[in-house]
Design a protein around this motif. Structure first.
Motif, PDB file in Angstrom:
ATOM      1  N   CYS A  21      33.529  37.719  37.310  1.00  0.00           N
ATOM      2  CA  CYS A  21      32.584  38.102  38.355  1.00  0.00           C
ATOM      3  C   CYS A  21      33.304  38.993  39.363  1.00  0.00           C
ATOM      4  N   THR A  43      28.585  46.595  36.544  1.00  0.00           N
ATOM      5  CA  THR A  43      27.649  45.903  35.648  1.00  0.00           C
ATOM      6  C   THR A  43      27.654  46.581  34.279  1.00  0.00           C
ATOM      7  N   TYR A  47      30.839  43.406  33.807  1.00  0.00           N
ATOM      8  CA  TYR A  47      31.124  42.377  34.812  1.00  0.00           C
ATOM      9  C   TYR A  47      29.825  41.765  35.322  1.00  0.00           C
ATOM     10  N   SER A  48      29.904  40.514  35.732  1.00  0.00           N
ATOM     11  CA  SER A  48      28.826  39.896  36.488  1.00  0.00           C
ATOM     12  C   SER A  48      29.109  40.259  37.946  1.00  0.00           C
ATOM     13  N   CYS A  76      28.257  33.490  42.240  1.00  0.00           N
ATOM     14  CA  CYS A  76      29.048  34.004  41.122  1.00  0.00           C
ATOM     15  C   CYS A  76      29.076  32.931  40.035  1.00  0.00           C
ATOM     16  N   ALA A  78      29.563  33.347  36.756  1.00  0.00           N
ATOM     17  CA  ALA A  78      30.463  33.598  35.621  1.00  0.00           C
ATOM     18  C   ALA A  78      31.619  32.600  35.682  1.00  0.00           C
ATOM     19  N   VAL A  82      37.317  35.521  39.503  1.00  0.00           N
ATOM     20  CA  VAL A  82      36.489  36.133  40.537  1.00  0.00           C
ATOM     21  C   VAL A  82      37.318  37.236  41.188  1.00  0.00           C
TER      22      VAL A  82
END
Length: 148
Positions: A21, A43, A47-48, A76, A78, A82
């Motif tokens: 994320c 994105t 990626y989230s 987040c 995912a 992070v």
């Protein structure tokens, strides 16, 4: 220019997977829309992305850090690392949070134009009539950015 920054993030997260994320934090008196192109590109790269809006003009930096970073982290979903991409005040808010707390799955951080020694733009504009009215409800954040 933004492609360069996205490239830097992507290169620094070469092993990042679809489970990672990226939290985007905008600068002072900006909106999350200012990070939309970055959001779209990250994105597209798999990626989230959590492009987190926060009230940059209305709270002290410590209040922003302790309230807004946890909100962004909660969104987040995912399961991987992070990562953060911050602009200006967003970098200061993240730095304040990391000074007080830790993030278990913290990956990479890219800080764009962080005002480590204050902001020359704010220094030049702060005396202009109406500047504070347009940019802040109170001058708490501006004093923190200038004198931190």
């Amino acid at each position: 220019m933004r492609r360069l920054f996205v490239g830097i993030l992507i290169a620094s997260c070469a092993n990042a997977g679809a489970n990672d994320c990226v939290i985007l934090l905008h600068g002072l008196a900006r909106a999350s829309a200012s990070m939309d192109k970055l959001d779209d590109e990250l994105t597209r790269q798999g990626y989230s992305v959590m492009n987190h809006p926060y009230p940059s003009r209305h709270k002290k930096i410590q209040q922003l850090a302790s309230s807004e970073i946890p909100l962004a982290l909660d969104k987040c979903t995912a399961k991987g690392e992070v990562h953060f991409v911050t602009h200006s005040l967003g970098a200061i808010v993240l730095r304040q949070y990391l000074n007080d707390y830790s993030i278990e799955r913290l990956g990479r951080t890219v800080m764009l134009a962080q005002p480590n020694q204050g902001s020359q733009v704010v220094d030049k504009l702060k005396g202009i009539p109406g500047f504070k009215l347009i940019n802040m409800r109170n001058d708490t954040v501006i004093k923190q950015v200038i004198f931190s």
